[in-house]
Design a protein around this motif. Structure first.
Motif, short mmCIF file in Angstrom:
data_model
loop_
_atom_site.label_atom_id
_atom_site.label_comp_id
_atom_site.label_asym_id
_atom_site.label_seq_id
_atom_site.Cartn_x
_atom_site.Cartn_y
_atom_site.Cartn_z
N ASN A 33 3.23 -3.27 8.92
CA ASN A 33 3.59 -2.71 7.62
C ASN A 33 2.35 -2.32 6.80
OD1 ASN A 33 5.90 -1.96 6.20
ND2 ASN A 33 5.62 -3.66 4.78
N ASN A 37 1.37 1.50 5.67
CA ASN A 37 1.15 1.94 4.29
C ASN A 37 -0.24 2.51 4.09
OD1 ASN A 37 3.65 1.43 3.14
ND2 ASN A 37 3.22 -0.75 3.01
N LYS A 40 -0.43 5.96 5.26
CA LYS A 40 0.22 6.90 4.36
C LYS A 40 -0.77 7.58 3.42
CE LYS A 40 4.79 6.76 4.69
NZ LYS A 40 5.61 7.96 4.79
N LEU A 41 -1.93 6.94 3.24
CA LEU A 41 -2.97 7.54 2.42
C LEU A 41 -3.49 8.83 3.05
CD1 LEU A 41 -5.38 4.69 1.32
CD2 LEU A 41 -3.90 6.04 -0.12
N SER A 114 3.63 13.42 -2.54
CA SER A 114 4.40 12.32 -3.12
C SER A 114 4.37 12.42 -4.65
CB SER A 114 3.87 10.98 -2.63
OG SER A 114 2.58 10.76 -3.14
N LYS A 118 7.64 12.82 -7.28
CA LYS A 118 7.82 12.04 -8.49
C LYS A 118 7.94 12.95 -9.72
CE LYS A 118 7.82 7.73 -7.29
NZ LYS A 118 8.28 8.01 -5.95
N ILE A 132 -4.78 10.64 -11.48
CA ILE A 132 -4.79 10.38 -10.04
C ILE A 132 -5.45 11.53 -9.28
CG2 ILE A 132 -3.32 10.14 -8.01
CD1 ILE A 132 -1.48 8.43 -9.76
N PHE A 144 -6.54 1.26 -3.07
CA PHE A 144 -5.48 0.72 -2.22
C PHE A 144 -5.88 -0.63 -1.65
CE2 PHE A 144 -3.74 0.12 2.06
CZ PHE A 144 -2.38 0.22 1.80
N TYR A 148 -4.03 -3.38 -3.83
CA TYR A 148 -2.79 -3.66 -3.11
C TYR A 148 -2.96 -4.65 -1.98
CZ TYR A 148 -0.70 0.22 -5.62
OH TYR A 148 -0.22 1.04 -6.59
N LYS A 149 -4.13 -4.62 -1.33
CA LYS A 149 -4.31 -5.49 -0.18
C LYS A 149 -5.23 -6.66 -0.44
CE LYS A 149 -1.49 -3.21 2.16
NZ LYS A 149 -0.14 -3.80 2.10
N ARG B 19 3.05 -6.01 -10.24
CA ARG B 19 3.40 -4.97 -9.24
C ARG B 19 4.76 -5.25 -8.62
NH1 ARG B 19 -1.83 -5.19 -6.84
NH2 ARG B 19 -0.83 -5.79 -4.91
N LEU B 52 1.79 2.99 -11.28
CA LEU B 52 2.19 2.40 -10.00
C LEU B 52 3.27 3.23 -9.32
CD1 LEU B 52 2.22 -1.41 -10.79
CD2 LEU B 52 0.66 -0.17 -9.29
N LEU B 53 4.21 3.72 -10.10
CA LEU B 53 5.30 4.47 -9.49
C LEU B 53 4.84 5.83 -8.98
CD1 LEU B 53 8.23 3.57 -11.90
CD2 LEU B 53 7.85 2.76 -9.56
N TYR B 55 1.68 6.35 -8.07
CA TYR B 55 0.66 6.06 -7.08
C TYR B 55 1.23 5.02 -6.12
CZ TYR B 55 -4.31 5.75 -5.93
OH TYR B 55 -5.52 5.82 -5.33
N ASN B 56 2.24 5.44 -5.38
CA ASN B 56 3.11 4.41 -4.80
C ASN B 56 2.88 4.12 -3.32
OD1 ASN B 56 3.98 6.82 -3.82
ND2 ASN B 56 6.13 6.25 -3.83
N PHE B 57 1.62 3.93 -2.90
CA PHE B 57 1.49 3.75 -1.44
C PHE B 57 2.18 2.51 -0.92
CE2 PHE B 57 -2.40 3.06 -3.70
CZ PHE B 57 -3.15 4.21 -3.61
N ASP B 58 2.30 1.57 -1.78
CA ASP B 58 2.75 0.28 -1.27
C ASP B 58 4.27 0.14 -1.26
OD1 ASP B 58 1.79 -1.91 -0.11
OD2 ASP B 58 1.67 -3.10 -1.93
N GLU B 59 4.95 1.18 -1.66
CA GLU B 59 6.36 1.01 -1.92
C GLU B 59 7.20 0.85 -0.66
OE1 GLU B 59 8.73 2.70 -5.70
OE2 GLU B 59 8.32 4.10 -4.09
N GLU B 60 6.82 1.58 0.36
CA GLU B 60 7.67 1.56 1.54
C GLU B 60 7.53 0.28 2.34
OE1 GLU B 60 8.24 5.04 4.15
OE2 GLU B 60 7.08 6.01 2.57
N GLU B 61 8.65 -0.24 2.72
CA GLU B 61 8.66 -1.43 3.55
C GLU B 61 9.34 -1.04 4.86
OE1 GLU B 61 7.38 -5.34 3.62
OE2 GLU B 61 7.55 -4.25 1.72
#
Lengths: 184, 389
Positions: A33, A37, A40-41, A114, A118, A132, A144, A148-149, B19, B52-53, B55-61
């Protein structure tokens, strides 16, 4: 400081180098996962991403006996995956475009797409979008990994193969950009 | 985090609980309170949210089933990969069985090594499942059923169903030319060499041999895999060369097994006399009839034990007899016979099985059904890859 996840990774990794199937399977499932993700970048093509992840772990398994000296498992996996995916994107884009610059086009287009999605949803986000789009690809990757990580700066520098000070600089500049949001 | 402390947008975005609150819309009293505390906070939260919405790379599971599927594909890739890297050398998984009706020979000290010129690496092509005859002139022929074989340099090799016959070839005696017959997994083929020696080659095997044996001196062949030899009586010694050891035939029936992936090579002697020796070594290990000689590739030592020879020779009639073998050993055999790749995920490898399989009219599915019924295994077939749970 070693987190639980890092410890788990280290155990799985060392299991893999000793041909333990369960450890290998756990490593794959823990990372799929995250890497998906991360991928996806760079591209919106899920298949390309999945393929890269599989090929990555295929390599790991084939070379497992030589991989017992890896110190930072997380950074190693991300780096190897990033290289693999970018190679694949490059290879594929050879057929579509004629030069390398298009890798970045590809990179942008995925984020841009993406954003466009939006945009339709939310017309108000003009400021956010402009901020962005001011972030360059490196900055996006750094954000990221950092936000996020939960990568440390050191891990980011290893993963993206840029020096420690550059990571700090990129992070600083990115944060400055984001802070502009507050002023809006 | 203290509510009174001034917090900036970067800190909010970096906060994992924030988040999660944005992503999964879970209840979070802290951030709900925070947002309603002041106008300023509400704006901050709104901006962080929109960041966040957008810039949503983390959204998909990705779903767990999807990852599970991906892992199975990976396993398949690994299996095909490790197998095809082995394949160029062919799995010499094999038994050589010799029936030999003659005795006496002498040991040549100058064991010519020309035979060991390694088997030419088989190209990775779609030819992988075809029986191929390679000649020393570099020309390859596909051996298909019921088709006349005309070799370019006028060597006359007669061919009948499932067999090549060299006994009446017209190559001049003073010329030396080698042929190599490659039998892929899932196929079998027979040969009659120029001296009348009959060789049954089993699946996944290759034999290299001269079109004509020399008039004087030993008859030498090189084998990878499994073969049943019916060696013709002659005053010339018959020698089988392999990677690790040399088999010297003094007059005998025997069964020789030299799997690359196995730790041992083994030779089962039906009758007569056979000697084994390590390449580049002088000492000979003799095997007695009804015994199996075992060569340990790790220790480079020989040992022997009494066995039922039928178990090792039945394959030439298309029958595989399995007695007290664990599932790992059995799957290796099934892979060669049916040309499939088997991934065995069963943990318990101590259980020993007996089975008789007739490869002429049983399919791999029927064999697996048999194991499923009596031994409670589960299997899935993906083309030529089979996963056993």
């Amino acid at each position: 400081m070693i987190s639980n996840r890092d410890l788990e990774d280290a155990i799985h990794w060392s299991g893999m180098t000793k041909s333990d199937h369960d450890a290998f399977s756990a490593l794959f499932k823990n990372y799929f996962n995250d890497l998906h993700n991360f991928g996806k970048l760079f591209t919106n093509e899920n298949e390309l991403i999945s393929d890269s992840i599989q090929d990555l772990f295929l390599d790991f398994w084939i070379k497992r006996k030589k991989l017992n000296k890896v110190l930072n498992v997380k950074a190693f996996i991300y780096t190897a995956f990033r290289n693999k995916l970018l190679k694949k994107i490059k290879k594929r884009s050879k057929y579509i475009f004629k030069n390398d610059k298009n890798i970045h086009k590809d990179f942008y287009s995925s984020v841009e797409q993406s954003i466009i999605k939006k945009e339709i949803k939310d017309e108000k986000n003009i400021k956010v979008r402009s901020i962005i789009s001011n972030l360059n690809p490196k900055q996006r990757e750094v954000i990221f990994l950092k936000f996020y990580k939960g990568f440390t700066n050191d891990e980011i520098s290893k993963t993206l193969n840029i020096n420690y000070q550059s990571v700090k600089n990129i992070l600083y500049r990115s944060k400055q950009y984001i802070k502009k949001l507050e002023e809006s | 985090m203290k509510k009174n402390k001034k917090i900036n947008i970067v800190e909010i975005i970096q906060n994992k609980s924030f988040r999660n609150w944005v992503r999964f819309r879970t209840d979070n009293f802290y951030w709900e309170d925070f947002a309603t505390e002041s106008q300023e906070n509400a704006q901050l939260v709104e901006k962080a949210k929109s960041f966040l919405l957008t810039y949503n790379f983390d959204e998909e599971e990705v779903s767990e089933e999807f990852i599970e599927d991906q892992f199975e594909i990976l396993i398949k890739k690994i299996y095909l990969n490790t197998n095809s890297s082995k394949r160029p050398k062919l799995d010499f998984s094999i038994l050589i069985i010799l029936i030999f009706i003659f005795s006496l020979g002498y040991i040549l000290n100058d064991n010519l090594n020309f035979f060991k010129a390694e088997l030419v690496e088989q190209e990775k092509t779609e030819l992988n499942d075809q029986i191929i005859l390679k000649t020393s002139l570099g020309k390859n022929y596909l051996i298909q059923n019921e088709e006349k074989l005309v070799l370019k340099n006028n060597i006359n090799v007669s061919k009948s169903k499932g067999e090549l016959d060299y006994t009446n070839n017209n190559l001049k005696d003073n010329k030396i030319e080698f042929h190599e017959l490659i039998v892929p997994r899932g196929k079998r083929y027979n040969l009659v060499l120029s001296d009348g020696t009959k060789v049954y080659l089993n699946s996944g095997s290759a034999l290299k041999y001269p079109v004509n044996f020399k008039k004087n001196g030993p008859r030498e062949v090189y084998i990878e895999g499994e073969g049943f030899f019916d060696v013709q009586k002659s005053s010339n010694l018959f020698i089988i060369n392999t990677e690790d050891i040399i088999v010297e035939v003094y007059g005998t029936k025997f069964n020789f097994k030299n799997y690359t992936e196995d730790e041992n090579s083994s030779l089962v002697l039906v009758e007569g006399k056979v000697g084994l020796k390590i390449t580049e070594d002088e000492s000979i290990f003799e095997i007695k009839p009804g015994n199996q000689g075992i060569f340990s590739k790790n220790n480079k030592t020989f040992s022997s034990e009494h066995v039922n020879t039928d178990l090792y020779t039945s394959w030439i009639n298309g029958e595989i007899i399995i007695r007290s073998e664990n599932f790992d050993q059995i799957t290796k055999k099934l892979e060669r016979i049916f040309n499939v790749n088997i991934i065995n995920k069963m943990i318990n490898s101590d259980v020993l099985y007996n089975a008789n399989i007739n490869t002429n009219d049983e399919t791999i599915e029927e064999v697996l059904e048999y194991f499923k019924e009596i031994n409670n295994i589960n299997y899935k077939i993906y083309d030529d890859v089979i996963i056993i749970n």
